[in-house]
Design a protein around this motif. Structure first.
Motif, short mmCIF file in Angstrom:
data_model
loop_
_atom_site.label_atom_id
_atom_site.label_comp_id
_atom_site.label_asym_id
_atom_site.label_seq_id
_atom_site.Cartn_x
_atom_site.Cartn_y
_atom_site.Cartn_z
N VAL A 155 0.86 -1.19 0.00
CA VAL A 155 0.00 0.00 0.00
C VAL A 155 0.89 1.23 0.00
CG1 VAL A 155 -1.88 -1.15 1.23
CG2 VAL A 155 -0.14 0.09 2.53
N ASP A 156 0.36 2.33 -0.55
CA ASP A 156 1.09 3.59 -0.48
C ASP A 156 1.12 4.08 0.96
OD1 ASP A 156 2.27 6.06 -1.05
OD2 ASP A 156 0.36 6.99 -1.56
N THR A 157 -0.05 4.15 1.58
CA THR A 157 -0.16 4.50 3.00
C THR A 157 -1.10 3.50 3.67
OG1 THR A 157 -1.96 6.04 2.49
CG2 THR A 157 0.27 6.96 2.63
N ARG A 205 -4.68 -3.73 -5.27
CA ARG A 205 -5.46 -2.96 -6.24
C ARG A 205 -6.20 -1.82 -5.53
NH1 ARG A 205 -9.71 -5.90 -10.18
NH2 ARG A 205 -11.35 -5.00 -8.88
N GLY A 206 -5.97 -0.61 -6.02
CA GLY A 206 -6.58 0.57 -5.43
C GLY A 206 -5.74 1.24 -4.36
N ALA A 207 -4.58 0.63 -4.02
CA ALA A 207 -3.76 1.16 -2.93
C ALA A 207 -2.43 1.73 -3.41
CB ALA A 207 -3.48 0.06 -1.91
N ALA A 208 -2.27 1.88 -4.74
CA ALA A 208 -1.04 2.47 -5.28
C ALA A 208 -1.08 3.99 -5.10
CB ALA A 208 -0.89 2.11 -6.75
N VAL A 259 2.34 -5.31 6.89
CA VAL A 259 2.08 -4.74 5.57
C VAL A 259 3.37 -4.16 5.00
CG1 VAL A 259 1.47 -2.41 6.39
CG2 VAL A 259 0.45 -3.28 4.27
N VAL A 260 3.45 -4.12 3.69
CA VAL A 260 4.55 -3.44 2.99
C VAL A 260 3.99 -2.11 2.48
CG1 VAL A 260 6.13 -3.53 1.03
CG2 VAL A 260 5.66 -5.61 2.35
N ARG A 261 4.68 -1.03 2.79
CA ARG A 261 4.16 0.29 2.41
C ARG A 261 5.26 1.13 1.77
NH1 ARG A 261 3.75 3.70 8.15
NH2 ARG A 261 6.01 3.72 8.55
N GLY A 262 4.81 2.19 1.07
CA GLY A 262 5.76 3.13 0.49
C GLY A 262 5.74 3.13 -1.02
N HIS A 263 6.81 3.67 -1.59
CA HIS A 263 6.90 3.86 -3.03
C HIS A 263 7.93 2.92 -3.64
CE1 HIS A 263 4.76 7.94 -3.50
NE2 HIS A 263 4.49 7.46 -2.30
#
Length: 215
Positions: free
Chosen positions: A155-157, A205-208, A174-178
């Motif tokens: 996820v982005d955030t 999907r939807g979390a980029a 969770v894995v997060r970031g760019h």
């Protein structure tokens, strides 16, 4: 050529997973026992224990074994735990969670993947305590709380509502970031967040992140 999957499984644990600081004996035992080859496409069975992501269709990929191992270890699942999985994928992580915890509810946005995951679990005679639902975890309305939440895509955030699904003392991986440098974290019900390791996996999907436009 006949592949000795039992030997391949042993080599995966000893040469990939354990050297990546996965030392929890329960996690190592599950990864050494479960037939990962039963959860990949026929064309990729020879690569089931390789140190690579494997395509699952619908733009989804199966995590590397080392990431799966670190994720399972970080969650520190106990036999009485109730777990929410976000992203069923092939059903392999669902099976691992089911071996380590009491009950697993797994959400998968793609109906075809959800059906395939259940088929894989049934064929391997695993996951009798795993329930797979077709749902978008970013929109899911849920009154339940869980001891642990396992997110198998990035996820982005981190969505705030996911933390509300944790019981006191609960934890969320969770894995997060760019991309290409993302951070795997363990978030707690009290709001604290522990950084675990760097990696790079596909977004849920939807979390980029929203596209950035530069003039």
């Amino acid at each position: 050529m006949t592949i000795d999957y039992s030997h391949a499984r042993e080599m995966m644990v000893e040469q990939q997973v354990r050297p990546w600081d996965v030392l929890d004996l329960r996690v190592l035992d599950v990864l050494a026992r479960l037939p990962r080859e039963a959860f990949v496409a026929e064309s990729h069975k020879a690569l089931a224990y390789a140190d690579i992501e494997l395509p699952l269709g619908h733009g989804q990929k199966m995590m590397k074994p080392v990431v799966e191992g670190r994720m399972l270890q970080a969650l520190d699942l106990q036999p009485g735990d109730e777990v929410l999985e976000i992203g069923s994928g092939s059903g392999f992580v669902s099976a691992c969670l089911g071996e380590l915890a009491r009950e697993v509810l797994s959400l998968e946005i793609q109906p075809e993947l959800a059906e395939g995951a259940r088929r894989n679990l049934d064929a391997a005679r695993l996951g009798t305590n795993v329930r797979i639902e077709v749902a978008d975890a970013l929109q899911w309305q849920n009154p339940r709380q869980f001891d642990a939440i396992c997110v198998t895509a990035a996820v982005d955030t981190l969505p705030a509502q996911w933390l509300q699904w944790l019981r006191p003392g609960g934890r969320l991986f969770v894995v997060r970031g760019h991309s290409p440098v993302m951070e795997a974290v363990l978030a707690k019900a009290d709001g604290s967040i522990e950084s675990l390791f760097e990696t790079d996996i596909d977004y849920l999907r939807g979390a980029a992140p929203a596209p950035q436009f530069h003039l």
